[in-house]
Design a protein around this motif. Structure first.
Motif, PDB file in Angstrom:
ATOM      1  N   PRO A  33       1.358   4.009  10.496  1.00 61.84           N
ATOM      2  CA  PRO A  33       0.043   4.212  11.126  1.00 61.84           C
ATOM      3  C   PRO A  33      -0.306   3.127  12.131  1.00 61.84           C
ATOM      4  O   PRO A  33      -0.835   3.400  13.195  1.00 61.84           O
ATOM      5  CB  PRO A  33      -0.907   4.202   9.922  1.00 61.84           C
ATOM      6  CG  PRO A  33      -0.066   4.693   8.785  1.00 61.84           C
ATOM      7  CD  PRO A  33       1.308   4.122   9.036  1.00 61.84           C
ATOM      8  N   LEU A  34      -0.002   1.861  11.800  1.00 61.17           N
ATOM      9  CA  LEU A  34      -0.097   0.761  12.757  1.00 61.17           C
ATOM     10  C   LEU A  34       1.150  -0.086  12.580  1.00 61.17           C
ATOM     11  O   LEU A  34       1.398  -0.624  11.506  1.00 61.17           O
ATOM     12  CB  LEU A  34      -1.349  -0.092  12.521  1.00 61.17           C
ATOM     13  CG  LEU A  34      -1.399  -1.410  13.332  1.00 61.17           C
ATOM     14  CD1 LEU A  34      -1.346  -1.141  14.834  1.00 61.17           C
ATOM     15  CD2 LEU A  34      -2.653  -2.216  12.981  1.00 61.17           C
ATOM     16  N   LEU A  35       1.944  -0.204  13.639  1.00 63.66           N
ATOM     17  CA  LEU A  35       3.163  -1.008  13.607  1.00 63.66           C
ATOM     18  C   LEU A  35       2.951  -2.266  14.430  1.00 63.66           C
ATOM     19  O   LEU A  35       2.544  -2.194  15.599  1.00 63.66           O
ATOM     20  CB  LEU A  35       4.347  -0.217  14.171  1.00 63.66           C
ATOM     21  CG  LEU A  35       5.686  -0.978  14.254  1.00 63.66           C
ATOM     22  CD1 LEU A  35       6.168  -1.364  12.864  1.00 63.66           C
ATOM     23  CD2 LEU A  35       6.746  -0.141  14.979  1.00 63.66           C
ATOM     24  N   ILE A  36       3.204  -3.420  13.819  1.00 66.91           N
ATOM     25  CA  ILE A  36       3.130  -4.700  14.524  1.00 66.91           C
ATOM     26  C   ILE A  36       4.519  -5.313  14.506  1.00 66.91           C
ATOM     27  O   ILE A  36       5.046  -5.661  13.446  1.00 66.91           O
ATOM     28  CB  ILE A  36       2.115  -5.651  13.865  1.00 66.91           C
ATOM     29  CG1 ILE A  36       0.727  -5.002  13.830  1.00 66.91           C
ATOM     30  CG2 ILE A  36       2.059  -6.979  14.626  1.00 66.91           C
ATOM     31  CD1 ILE A  36      -0.324  -5.831  13.116  1.00 66.91           C
ATOM     32  N   LEU A  37       5.137  -5.423  15.673  1.00 67.05           N
ATOM     33  CA  LEU A  37       6.471  -5.993  15.823  1.00 67.05           C
ATOM     34  C   LEU A  37       6.333  -7.391  16.404  1.00 67.05           C
ATOM     35  O   LEU A  37       5.960  -7.557  17.581  1.00 67.05           O
ATOM     36  CB  LEU A  37       7.344  -5.122  16.727  1.00 67.05           C
ATOM     37  CG  LEU A  37       7.695  -3.727  16.193  1.00 67.05           C
ATOM     38  CD1 LEU A  37       8.510  -2.957  17.230  1.00 67.05           C
ATOM     39  CD2 LEU A  37       8.464  -3.835  14.879  1.00 67.05           C
TER      40      LEU A  37
ATOM     41  N   MET B 175       2.088  -1.908   9.071  1.00 63.27           N
ATOM     42  CA  MET B 175       3.447  -2.428   8.910  1.00 63.27           C
ATOM     43  C   MET B 175       3.613  -3.599   9.870  1.00 63.27           C
ATOM     44  O   MET B 175       3.616  -3.411  11.085  1.00 63.27           O
ATOM     45  CB  MET B 175       4.495  -1.349   9.204  1.00 63.27           C
ATOM     46  CG  MET B 175       5.935  -1.850   9.055  1.00 63.27           C
ATOM     47  SD  MET B 175       7.180  -0.583   9.415  1.00 63.27           S
ATOM     48  CE  MET B 175       7.015   0.454   7.969  1.00 63.27           C
ATOM     49  N   PHE B 176       3.696  -4.809   9.321  1.00 63.02           N
ATOM     50  CA  PHE B 176       3.859  -6.023  10.121  1.00 63.02           C
ATOM     51  C   PHE B 176       5.250  -6.572   9.844  1.00 63.02           C
ATOM     52  O   PHE B 176       5.564  -6.947   8.713  1.00 63.02           O
ATOM     53  CB  PHE B 176       2.793  -7.058   9.745  1.00 63.02           C
ATOM     54  CG  PHE B 176       2.881  -8.337  10.537  1.00 63.02           C
ATOM     55  CD1 PHE B 176       1.971  -8.596  11.552  1.00 63.02           C
ATOM     56  CD2 PHE B 176       3.869  -9.277  10.277  1.00 63.02           C
ATOM     57  CE1 PHE B 176       2.045  -9.778  12.283  1.00 63.02           C
ATOM     58  CE2 PHE B 176       3.961 -10.458  11.004  1.00 63.02           C
ATOM     59  CZ  PHE B 176       3.035 -10.706  12.012  1.00 63.02           C
ATOM     60  N   LEU B 177       6.097  -6.658  10.872  1.00 61.86           N
ATOM     61  CA  LEU B 177       7.472  -7.117  10.694  1.00 61.86           C
ATOM     62  C   LEU B 177       7.922  -7.955  11.869  1.00 61.86           C
ATOM     63  O   LEU B 177       7.677  -7.609  13.030  1.00 61.86           O
ATOM     64  CB  LEU B 177       8.430  -5.919  10.572  1.00 61.86           C
ATOM     65  CG  LEU B 177       8.294  -5.029   9.336  1.00 61.86           C
ATOM     66  CD1 LEU B 177       9.153  -3.787   9.491  1.00 61.86           C
ATOM     67  CD2 LEU B 177       8.690  -5.794   8.085  1.00 61.86           C
ATOM     68  N   ASN B 178       8.564  -9.085  11.576  1.00 54.90           N
ATOM     69  CA  ASN B 178       9.317  -9.790  12.593  1.00 54.90           C
ATOM     70  C   ASN B 178      10.500  -8.898  12.974  1.00 54.90           C
ATOM     71  O   ASN B 178      11.126  -8.280  12.102  1.00 54.90           O
ATOM     72  CB  ASN B 178       9.803 -11.132  12.048  1.00 54.90           C
ATOM     73  CG  ASN B 178      10.596 -11.914  13.067  1.00 54.90           C
ATOM     74  OD1 ASN B 178      11.783 -11.646  13.282  1.00 54.90           O
ATOM     75  ND2 ASN B 178       9.967 -12.879  13.685  1.00 54.90           N
TER      76      ASN B 178
ATOM     77  N   ALA C  46      -1.766 -11.253  16.245  1.00 53.06           N
ATOM     78  CA  ALA C  46      -1.185  -9.991  15.776  1.00 53.06           C
ATOM     79  C   ALA C  46      -1.453  -9.792  14.290  1.00 53.06           C
ATOM     80  O   ALA C  46      -1.820  -8.686  13.852  1.00 53.06           O
ATOM     81  CB  ALA C  46       0.325  -9.983  16.053  1.00 53.06           C
ATOM     82  N   ALA C  47      -1.288 -10.858  13.499  1.00 48.69           N
ATOM     83  CA  ALA C  47      -1.554 -10.756  12.061  1.00 48.69           C
ATOM     84  C   ALA C  47      -3.038 -10.558  11.794  1.00 48.69           C
ATOM     85  O   ALA C  47      -3.415  -9.848  10.851  1.00 48.69           O
ATOM     86  CB  ALA C  47      -1.045 -12.009  11.351  1.00 48.69           C
TER      87      ALA C  47
ATOM     88  N   GLN D 221       0.867  -1.155   0.000  1.00 47.32           N
ATOM     89  CA  GLN D 221       0.000   0.000   0.000  1.00 47.32           C
ATOM     90  C   GLN D 221       0.916   1.220   0.000  1.00 47.32           C
ATOM     91  O   GLN D 221       1.627   1.462   0.954  1.00 47.32           O
ATOM     92  CB  GLN D 221      -0.877   0.020   1.262  1.00 47.32           C
ATOM     93  CG  GLN D 221      -1.888  -1.089   1.309  1.00 47.32           C
ATOM     94  CD  GLN D 221      -2.792  -0.937   2.511  1.00 47.32           C
ATOM     95  OE1 GLN D 221      -2.593  -0.082   3.350  1.00 47.32           O
ATOM     96  NE2 GLN D 221      -3.814  -1.749   2.574  1.00 47.32           N
ATOM     97  N   GLY D 222       0.911   1.973  -1.055  1.00 50.27           N
ATOM     98  CA  GLY D 222       1.841   3.086  -1.164  1.00 50.27           C
ATOM     99  C   GLY D 222       3.252   2.551  -1.156  1.00 50.27           C
ATOM    100  O   GLY D 222       3.604   1.694  -1.940  1.00 50.27           O
ATOM    101  N   THR D 223       4.054   3.027  -0.227  1.00 51.75           N
ATOM    102  CA  THR D 223       5.441   2.565  -0.133  1.00 51.75           C
ATOM    103  C   THR D 223       5.725   1.893   1.207  1.00 51.75           C
ATOM    104  O   THR D 223       6.865   1.716   1.562  1.00 51.75           O
ATOM    105  CB  THR D 223       6.390   3.768  -0.310  1.00 51.75           C
ATOM    106  OG1 THR D 223       6.106   4.741   0.716  1.00 51.75           O
ATOM    107  CG2 THR D 223       6.221   4.404  -1.669  1.00 51.75           C
ATOM    108  N   ILE D 224       4.658   1.544   1.942  1.00 52.53           N
ATOM    109  CA  ILE D 224       4.883   1.019   3.292  1.00 52.53           C
ATOM    110  C   ILE D 224       5.484  -0.379   3.234  1.00 52.53           C
ATOM    111  O   ILE D 224       5.152  -1.197   2.386  1.00 52.53           O
ATOM    112  CB  ILE D 224       3.577   1.037   4.118  1.00 52.53           C
ATOM    113  CG1 ILE D 224       3.901   0.934   5.605  1.00 52.53           C
ATOM    114  CG2 ILE D 224       2.639  -0.075   3.686  1.00 52.53           C
ATOM    115  CD1 ILE D 224       2.783   1.397   6.495  1.00 52.53           C
ATOM    116  N   LEU D 225       6.399  -0.636   4.149  1.00 48.03           N
ATOM    117  CA  LEU D 225       7.106  -1.901   4.245  1.00 48.03           C
ATOM    118  C   LEU D 225       6.299  -2.835   5.142  1.00 48.03           C
ATOM    119  O   LEU D 225       5.919  -2.467   6.244  1.00 48.03           O
ATOM    120  CB  LEU D 225       8.478  -1.631   4.871  1.00 48.03           C
ATOM    121  CG  LEU D 225       9.500  -2.746   4.940  1.00 48.03           C
ATOM    122  CD1 LEU D 225      10.045  -3.062   3.563  1.00 48.03           C
ATOM    123  CD2 LEU D 225      10.625  -2.305   5.875  1.00 48.03           C
ATOM    124  N   SER D 226       6.015  -4.053   4.679  1.00 46.06           N
ATOM    125  CA  SER D 226       5.237  -4.962   5.510  1.00 46.06           C
ATOM    126  C   SER D 226       5.318  -6.382   4.966  1.00 46.06           C
ATOM    127  O   SER D 226       5.362  -6.597   3.763  1.00 46.06           O
ATOM    128  CB  SER D 226       3.773  -4.523   5.582  1.00 46.06           C
ATOM    129  OG  SER D 226       3.020  -5.421   6.370  1.00 46.06           O
TER     130      SER D 226
END
Length: 426
Positions: free
Chosen positions: A348-352, A314-317, A299-300, A235-240
């Motif tokens: 906007p929402l970060l999931i680590l 943004m969902f990242l290990n 989380a996912a 979505q756009g340039t967001i990393l996920s």
């Protein structure tokens, strides 16, 4: 002739007293009187010693092989590479060298081999090349708990050694000498070894390269998958990496199967907490629990629901996040470190996911994670964090933000891992 139990002296393993060159030389066998399924305590101890606890979920059955058919157009089939690694995992012999770029799945395959052997009760040691050298250097300090000689001997003689990211270490003379001594010993003794690297072999020290290019001992495989972490639609340039968990939704979260009543109740409450967060889309949520209890699924599921509602996620290990940041140091990187780091801090929402998958005692790691946590805490940006660690073991400055009850809700999944719920003890 002594019994198998006498031969293993109660250790659970024995080796044959045979001369060098014999097919059984340096091979270790499990004693039939000590089957691995009856030794859960030992298996857990081996897992802790292996350094694979952060990669417990990396197995062959969840390794992503592209399904669009393109993998067979690449030099060497990715599926074929996976099959070779599975065969090695069932009967380790010789060396496996996995070559490929960042994010291609090398570490996943290497960890899958290690986890398979742990399930068989083998002694496995998983180390990145930089961590290996750090461990050796640490023995020179006054507070060292183990001597250099003892640690080096344990590493070079371990039954299965997995050395991840060879080539990214600082190429000092001391480092090169230690790596050569280690690999040369395992080369001469033909000890099972798995190595991953993202550098061309021609760039390695000639002595190391000569060992890795011995076709009689070393089986080389190119992991030709494109960087699955950078090839996803965005979505756009967001990393996920959220697309890798597309099936992880609230409706697919199991709260009954194989559960005791108390576990079912705990999972139902966890599901309610996660669902409420996805609806509210504000504040922080931290999910605690052992590997395989459902933290990543919830989380996912939050991420998938929020993305469906139009929110950028943004969902990242956490280990992958640090890899993404390190990639910007490459001369070929199209993104600056500052731009990528700011993107993470302002998501906007970060999931680590899996905060415990990295060594937070390393100064650079600690600094970056603390900067992210501080930034999002001050700005009250929605954040979800999962970890297998006890809260009190986290860095004190990070722990202070997480324990702020005005900002963060902490929920513990106090259930057995799903694999144990699926296969209850008889």
């Amino acid at each position: 002739m002594p019994s198998q139990q006498m031969r293993c002296n109660g250790l659970g393993f024995y080796d044959e007293d045979v001369p060098y060159g014999h097919p059984d030389f340096n091979k270790v066998y499990r004693c039939p009187n000590y089957p691995v399924e009856h030794d859960e305590e030992r298996r857990q101890r081996l897992r802790q010693l292996s350094n694979l606890h952060a990669f417990a979920d990396k197995r062959f059955d969840n390794f992503h092989v592209p399904t669009d058919g393109n993998e067979f157009a690449l030099p060497g089939s990715l599926r074929e590479t996976v099959e070779h690694c599975q065969a090695f995992a069932q009967s380790p012999s010789g060396w496996v060298l996995l070559e490929g770029s960042y994010g291609s799945g090398k570490t996943h395959l290497a960890a899958a081999i290690g986890n398979t052997r742990l399930d068989h009760g083998d002694v496995v040691l998983f180390l990145t090349a930089p961590d290996l050298l750090d461990h050796l250097r640490s023995t020179f300090g006054e507070q060292a708990g183990e001597s250099y000689d003892a640690l080096f001997e344990r590493i070079r003689t371990t039954h299965l050694l997995i050395l991840d990211d060879l080539g990214v270490e600082n190429p000092s003379g001391w480092a090169l000498e230690k790596l050569f001594q280690l690999l040369n010993h395992r080369y001469v003794e033909k000890l099972p070894t798995v190595i991953t690297t993202n550098v061309e072999l021609e760039t390695l020290n000639p002595r190391l390269r000569s060992r890795l290019m011995d076709e009689e001992l070393v089986h080389r495989y190119k992991v030709n998958a494109p960087d699955y972490r950078n090839s996803r639609p965005q979505q756009g340039t967001i990393l996920s990496d959220l697309r890798l968990y597309g099936s992880y939704r609230f409706e697919t979260f199991e709260v009954q199967r194989g559960c005791r009543p108390d576990e079912s109740q705990n999972l139902q409450r966890a599901l309610g907490v996660a669902h409420e967060f996805a609806q509210r889309k504000e504040g922080w949520l931290m999910l605690l629990g052992a590997s395989g209890t459902g933290k990543t699924h919830l989380a996912a599921a939050i991420g998938n629901q929020c993305e469906q509602d139009g929110m950028q996620v943004m969902f990242l290990n956490v280990a992958d996040l640090l890899d993404y940041l390190r990639q910007t140091f490459s001369p070929n990187s199209s993104t600056s470190f500052d731009a990528r780091f700011q993107q993470v801090k302002d998501a906007p929402l970060l999931i680590l996911d899996d905060l415990g998958a990295v060594d937070q005692n390393k100064s650079w790691v600690k600094e970056k994670l603390l900067q992210i946590v501080k930034h999002r805490h001050v700005r009250k940006l929605p954040t979800v964090i999962t970890t297998t660690q006890e809260l009190e073991t986290l860095d004190s400055q990070i722990r202070t933000r997480l324990k702020d009850r005005r900002a963060c809700l902490i929920f513990s999944l106090t259930v057995r891992p799903f694999v144990d719920r699926d296969h209850p003890a008889k």
